[in-house]
Write a protein that holds these residues in place. Structure first.
Motif, mmCIF file in Angstrom:
data_model
loop_
_atom_site.group_PDB
_atom_site.id
_atom_site.type_symbol
_atom_site.label_atom_id
_atom_site.label_comp_id
_atom_site.label_asym_id
_atom_site.label_seq_id
_atom_site.Cartn_x
_atom_site.Cartn_y
_atom_site.Cartn_z
ATOM 1 N N ILE A 3 0.849 -1.183 0.000
ATOM 2 C CA ILE A 3 0.000 0.000 0.000
ATOM 3 C C ILE A 3 0.887 1.236 0.000
ATOM 4 N N ASN A 4 0.583 2.162 -0.900
ATOM 5 C CA ASN A 4 1.298 3.437 -0.940
ATOM 6 C C ASN A 4 0.586 4.380 0.019
ATOM 7 N N LYS A 5 1.218 4.662 1.167
ATOM 8 C CA LYS A 5 0.586 5.493 2.190
ATOM 9 C C LYS A 5 0.271 6.896 1.684
ATOM 10 N N ASN A 6 0.995 7.356 0.685
ATOM 11 C CA ASN A 6 0.752 8.695 0.141
ATOM 12 C C ASN A 6 -0.540 8.766 -0.671
ATOM 13 N N GLU A 7 -1.088 7.617 -1.050
ATOM 14 C CA GLU A 7 -2.313 7.592 -1.840
ATOM 15 C C GLU A 7 -3.555 7.347 -0.986
ATOM 16 N N LEU A 8 -3.386 7.187 0.333
ATOM 17 C CA LEU A 8 -4.525 6.956 1.208
ATOM 18 C C LEU A 8 -5.251 8.269 1.485
ATOM 19 N N THR A 9 -6.566 8.183 1.579
ATOM 20 C CA THR A 9 -7.347 9.372 1.911
ATOM 21 C C THR A 9 -7.349 9.559 3.429
ATOM 22 N N LYS A 10 -7.719 10.753 3.870
ATOM 23 C CA LYS A 10 -7.816 11.020 5.304
ATOM 24 C C LYS A 10 -8.832 10.086 5.949
ATOM 25 N N GLU A 11 -9.914 9.812 5.231
ATOM 26 C CA GLU A 11 -10.942 8.918 5.756
ATOM 27 C C GLU A 11 -10.388 7.503 5.935
ATOM 28 N N GLN A 12 -9.613 7.026 4.959
ATOM 29 C CA GLN A 12 -9.021 5.692 5.067
ATOM 30 C C GLN A 12 -8.053 5.626 6.250
ATOM 31 N N ILE A 13 -7.268 6.668 6.440
ATOM 32 C CA ILE A 13 -6.319 6.699 7.551
ATOM 33 C C ILE A 13 -7.070 6.702 8.876
ATOM 34 N N LYS A 14 -8.142 7.481 8.954
ATOM 35 C CA LYS A 14 -8.940 7.542 10.173
ATOM 36 C C LYS A 14 -9.518 6.164 10.499
ATOM 37 N N LYS A 15 -10.049 5.484 9.480
ATOM 38 C CA LYS A 15 -10.594 4.140 9.683
ATOM 39 C C LYS A 15 -9.498 3.182 10.131
ATOM 40 N N ALA A 16 -8.323 3.288 9.512
ATOM 41 C CA ALA A 16 -7.213 2.399 9.862
ATOM 42 C C ALA A 16 -6.772 2.616 11.304
ATOM 43 N N MET A 17 -6.750 3.868 11.725
ATOM 44 C CA MET A 17 -6.328 4.171 13.088
ATOM 45 C C MET A 17 -7.340 3.685 14.126
ATOM 46 N N ALA A 18 -8.578 3.462 13.701
ATOM 47 C CA ALA A 18 -9.608 2.952 14.603
ATOM 48 C C ALA A 18 -9.504 1.438 14.785
ATOM 49 N N CYS A 19 -8.759 0.777 13.918
ATOM 50 C CA CYS A 19 -8.595 -0.677 14.025
ATOM 51 C C CYS A 19 -7.773 -1.018 15.262
ATOM 52 N N GLU A 20 -8.207 -2.054 15.960
ATOM 53 C CA GLU A 20 -7.522 -2.451 17.180
ATOM 54 C C GLU A 20 -6.634 -3.669 16.986
ATOM 55 N N ALA A 43 2.963 -4.416 11.083
ATOM 56 C CA ALA A 43 3.937 -3.324 10.975
ATOM 57 C C ALA A 43 3.225 -1.972 10.955
ATOM 58 N N TYR A 44 2.125 -1.877 10.214
ATOM 59 C CA TYR A 44 1.358 -0.630 10.177
ATOM 60 C C TYR A 44 0.766 -0.316 11.555
ATOM 61 N N MET A 45 0.273 -1.354 12.257
ATOM 62 C CA MET A 45 -0.289 -1.148 13.595
ATOM 63 C C MET A 45 0.779 -0.601 14.540
ATOM 64 N N ALA A 46 1.979 -1.156 14.461
ATOM 65 C CA ALA A 46 3.074 -0.684 15.312
ATOM 66 C C ALA A 46 3.448 0.753 14.952
ATOM 67 N N GLU A 47 3.463 1.054 13.665
ATOM 68 C CA GLU A 47 3.794 2.408 13.211
ATOM 69 C C GLU A 47 2.739 3.408 13.685
ATOM 70 N N MET A 48 1.459 3.037 13.587
ATOM 71 C CA MET A 48 0.391 3.936 14.017
ATOM 72 C C MET A 48 0.436 4.159 15.525
ATOM 73 N N ALA A 49 0.829 3.140 16.273
ATOM 74 C CA ALA A 49 0.904 3.274 17.726
ATOM 75 C C ALA A 49 2.010 4.247 18.129
ATOM 76 N N ASP A 50 3.035 4.367 17.294
ATOM 77 C CA ASP A 50 4.160 5.247 17.589
ATOM 78 C C ASP A 50 4.010 6.646 17.012
ATOM 79 N N MET A 51 2.902 6.895 16.286
ATOM 80 C CA MET A 51 2.724 8.199 15.648
ATOM 81 C C MET A 51 2.543 9.284 16.694
ATOM 82 N N GLU A 52 3.170 10.411 16.448
ATOM 83 C CA GLU A 52 2.969 11.570 17.313
ATOM 84 C C GLU A 52 1.823 12.386 16.740
#
Length: 78
Positions: A3-20, A43-52
């Protein structure tokens, strides 16, 4: 295909961050027409957990209200 993170929409990122779990993230990716392996999801879950939080997100969490109660000249004076 990764997945190219630069092509994700804000809505997709918001949904992804809601995943547990990685499994929830994999199901979301599939629903969005993307393929995501368990290793990539973890890996994405770990990256999102470390996001500031950026300053706007931090303001939303903290309330973001300007307070100057009792200060002369303050437009918010009550």
């Amino acid at each position: 295909m990764p997945i190219n993170k630069n092509e994700l929409t804000k809505e997709q990122i918001k949904k992804a961050m809601a995943c547990e779990t990685a499994e929830e993230l994999m199901a979301l990716a599939k629903a969005e027409g993307m393929e995501l392996t368990k290793e990539e999801a973890e890996a994405y879950m770990a990256e999102m957990a470390d996001m500031e939080l950026d300053s706007d997100a931090l303001k939303n969490v903290a309330g973001g209200a300007k307070a100057c109660y009792g200060v002369d000249g303050c437009p918010l004076k009550m």
